[in-house]
Scaffold this motif. Sequence first.
Motif, PDB file in Angstrom:
ATOM      1  N   GLU A  93      -4.944 -10.337   7.685  1.00  0.00           N
ATOM      2  CA  GLU A  93      -4.649  -9.722   6.417  1.00  0.00           C
ATOM      3  C   GLU A  93      -6.030  -9.365   5.575  1.00  0.00           C
ATOM      4  OE1 GLU A  93      -2.648 -12.395   4.000  1.00  0.00           O
ATOM      5  OE2 GLU A  93      -0.884 -12.226   5.061  1.00  0.00           O
ATOM      6  N   VAL A 136      -4.688  -5.682   4.656  1.00  0.00           N
ATOM      7  CA  VAL A 136      -3.163  -5.842   4.753  1.00  0.00           C
ATOM      8  C   VAL A 136      -2.541  -6.675   4.005  1.00  0.00           C
ATOM      9  CG1 VAL A 136      -1.732  -6.816   6.612  1.00  0.00           C
ATOM     10  CG2 VAL A 136      -3.306  -5.394   7.155  1.00  0.00           C
ATOM     11  N   ARG A 144       4.065  -4.356   6.318  1.00  0.00           N
ATOM     12  CA  ARG A 144       3.437  -5.361   7.309  1.00  0.00           C
ATOM     13  C   ARG A 144       4.476  -5.221   8.790  1.00  0.00           C
ATOM     14  NH1 ARG A 144       1.075 -10.793   4.760  1.00  0.00           N
ATOM     15  NH2 ARG A 144       0.369  -9.823   2.551  1.00  0.00           N
TER      16      ARG A 144
END
Length: 302
Positions: A93, A136, A144
């Motif tokens: 992420e 992300v 995602r």
Amino acid sequence: MRPAIEAEGVSKIYRSRDGESGLRELSLHANEGEALALLGPNGAGKTTAIRGLATLVAFDRGTARVGGYDVSTEAARVREHIGLVGQYAAVDEQLTAGQNLRFFGRLRGLARRFAGQRADELIEGFGLGEAQNRAVSTFSGGMRRRLDLATSLVVPPQVLFVDEPTSGLDPAARRDLWESLRALVRGGTTMLLTTQYLEEADHLADRIVLLARGTVVAQGTPNELKTLVGPPCRPGGPRHHRRRAELLAGSQRELRAGPPGRAHHHGHPAGRIGDGSGPDRRRSVIGRDHTGRSDTAQAIAR
């Protein structure tokens, strides 16, 4: 046509103080360029089946081949030919979409330049261009999920496993992901997906395997299974919930009628209602009334 996925009598049982769960005597096949769905509720054994076929866990018994390679004795060769999209995001992420894709490309053995080129192709192909330089962690659920799918395609796989592809997505993101998956199948990729939603299996799959409590209840094309369960009803309504409860209850009765996966009809596995390949339409081993409908179909048609 040569099967891309073959499984014969595979089982994986997990034991706990609450009893046994897992997968019992699963037999299935998917031809090259075909989409096959495993449909069933939580605990039906769908994820266990994918994990075994993807060589993440070893089956207790039975045989399976993916891309022509045995999942038990040739696991490394199987992994060279598959892509896997799990239920949960496998990306970092803190990295951007491009950084994640280049990272996966390098892990798969691509040279730095080619990993960058492939990342750019996938970012464009999955509509992530405007967000490619964002972390992300700022992405929506649909973005995602598209990135998850893209990472599995850094090296185009012969066989793609997708576990619960649209769980938690809004309707628009769900439709976008459906189209991406169908495009892959049209391009020749073999896909095995799991889902709890008949609508999703109907939209994405050429054939469906219906699982309950780790055992195959029925197999067939979407139209064959819809004929088995009767006319549709409004999702979320009282009739829908009653049908669902009666279907599960009927499936459990059928499973208790004999050893799971052992009943055969003319040498074919229990529960198979046809593979859509011509006039050989095999009847299910579950009971039928004088109209030809199964006990389960009668229950959920009420």
